[in-house]
Design an enzyme around this catalytic site. Structure first.
Site, PDB file in Angstrom:
ATOM      1  N   GLY A 107     -15.703  21.121  72.769  1.00  0.00           N
ATOM      2  CA  GLY A 107     -14.927  20.286  73.200  1.00  0.00           C
ATOM      3  C   GLY A 107     -14.528  20.485  74.961  1.00  0.00           C
ATOM      4  N   ARG A 167     -24.793  17.930  74.384  1.00  0.00           N
ATOM      5  CA  ARG A 167     -24.925  17.679  72.954  1.00  0.00           C
ATOM      6  C   ARG A 167     -26.152  17.262  72.717  1.00  0.00           C
ATOM      7  NH1 ARG A 167     -18.840  15.532  70.943  1.00  0.00           N
ATOM      8  NH2 ARG A 167     -17.850  17.662  70.634  1.00  0.00           N
ATOM      9  N   LYS A 227      -1.966  21.145  73.569  1.00  0.00           N
ATOM     10  CA  LYS A 227      -0.772  21.101  72.460  1.00  0.00           C
ATOM     11  C   LYS A 227      -0.875  22.441  71.698  1.00  0.00           C
ATOM     12  CE  LYS A 227      -0.101  16.131  72.274  1.00  0.00           C
ATOM     13  NZ  LYS A 227      -0.202  15.061  71.188  1.00  0.00           N
ATOM     14  N   GLY A 262     -13.488  20.637  67.097  1.00  0.00           N
ATOM     15  CA  GLY A 262     -12.806  20.476  65.982  1.00  0.00           C
ATOM     16  C   GLY A 262     -13.039  21.247  64.863  1.00  0.00           C
TER      17      GLY A 262
END
Length: 398
Positions: free
Chosen positions: A355, A37, A202, A379
């Site tokens: 991510g 990043r 998830k 996100g």
């Protein structure tokens, strides 16, 4: 005020430009373990400095609770940013206090400063508009203009992302502009075949993306921990694997909808299991419909890796978000490696959705230039692909 990059750069000489970057990197103590990043933030900062701006960079690190916490200091980031820029980066020991004011006042044309973690101030993430606005006022007082270049936070309505843009002449940084351009290509008339690869832990984290992309993609490849909810929904044993019981009906509905739309949902046919998490010694491959009751699924199997690669072979557009297994451990990294390797051969647009996926391609030793685009904001990417408005983008376009 919005401005094109060229127009904006032409007018920054001698002006203080506040740049919201995303420098939220993983640390072990004070050691940066993945500087991706920071490297992604360098081009915009360098362009402003070379144009003669007095660059004031703001960013966050981790989730401090609105007060200074040495564990989340940006000091190591300032040092690394300076190395990458090839120039000294002045570091302010606070966000808007005396150190920040003195550091900014001491900048000459072309100099760069980094302020301490903006989340050390409770106003940054406050839900109260007045509190957030008050902090934004203090940030805005340090600058003459604002550049939004932290794509990883544009889905947050936070002071340094949203409110400052309402207080200063502003422009979209090169990194954010590139991210939005790629995401539009994924959602507006993508070149086909269009394949979406989803992993991670998830199903609930990806519900909006699945819902929105079912009508756009040709194939959905499902791996990672979320696959066990899909397998369970088909009536298969999943042992002690990660499972979201409350999502079984949702997954069944997605499968039915995919069938109606002619979208192929591809699940693994084999799984790498172990007796417990982190137990590499007991790792073995079993059929996806024959997972032993006492075992834990930790990666897609080799046959599935080959099948996923084959499904990607003729794709012209690919979006991948979420690893296929626990890639940090060698015994459970091969599924993720197989998908990453397949993406490097995609002749069209291949997008690694930030991510853990971005961390995985670097950890597994892939050349980043082999991919069409590696997002800096998992996100933010997901929320855009869900069809949500991103506050940090809408405020720039308003």
């Amino acid at each position: 005020m919005n401005a094109s990059s060229a127009e904006f750069l032409a007018g920054v000489t001698g002006r203080r430009v506040l740049v919201r970057s995303d420098l939220n990197v993983p640390l072990e103590g004070t050691t940066i373990t993945d500087d991706g990043r920071i490297r992604a933030s360098v081009p915009t900062i360098r362009a402003l400095a070379e144009a003669g701006a007095r660059v004031v960079v703001v960013a966050h690190l981790g989730r401090p609770k609105g007060a200074p916490d040495p564990a989340y200091s940006l000091a190591p980031v300032a040092a690394r940013l300076g190395e990458l820029l090839g120039r000294e980066v002045a570091f302010a020991a606070d966000t808007v206090g005396s150190s920040a004011q003195e550091t900014v006042a001491g900048l000459a044309d072309g100099d760069v400063a980094l302020l301490e973690n903006v989340r050390f101030n409770a106003g940054e993430t406050s839900k109260d508009d007045a509190e957030r606005g008050a902090f934004a006022d203090e940030l805005a007082a340090l600058a003459d203009a604002f550049v939004s270049d932290g794509f990883g936070v544009v889905h947050r309505k936070q002071a340094s992302v949203y409110d400052v843009a309402q207080r200063l002449p502003h422009a979209m940084g090169g990194l954010v502009a590139a991210e939005i351009d790629v995401l539009r290509r994924l959602t507006i008339e993508p070149e086909r075949p269009y394949v979406v690869v989803l992993g991670g832990s998830k199903v609930s984290d990806k519900l909006g993306v699945i819902d929105n992309l079912l009508g756009k993609a040709d194939k959905l490849l499902i791996g990672g921990g979320m696959v066990f909810t899909f397998l369970k929904a088909q009536g298969h044993e999943v042992g002690t694997s990660l499972l979201e019981e409350d999502q079984l009906d949702t997954v069944r509905a997605y499968q039915a909808r995919a069938d109606e739309l002619g979208v192929e949902i591809v699940l693994p046919t084999d799984i790498v299991v172990a007796d417990s998490f982190g137990d590499e010694a007991s790792a073995r491959v079993v059929a996806a419909d024959a997972i032993p009751a006492e075992t834990l699924g930790l990666d897609i199997g080799p046959a599935s890796g080959e099948a996923f690669a084959a499904a990607l072979a003729d794709a012209r557009t690919v979006f991948w978000n979420g690893p296929m297994g626990v890639f940090e451990q060698p015994a459970f990294a091969e599924g993720t490696r197989a998908v990453a390797a397949a993406l490097t051969k995609v002749p069209g647009l291949s997008v690694v959705g930030g991510g853990d996926s971005a961390a995985a391609v670097r950890a597994l030793g892939f050349d980043e230039s082999s991919f069409g685009h590696i997002s800096t904001g998992g996100g933010a990417s997901l929320e855009y692909l869900e069809g949500k408005e991103l506050p940090g983008i809408t405020v720039l376009e308003g």
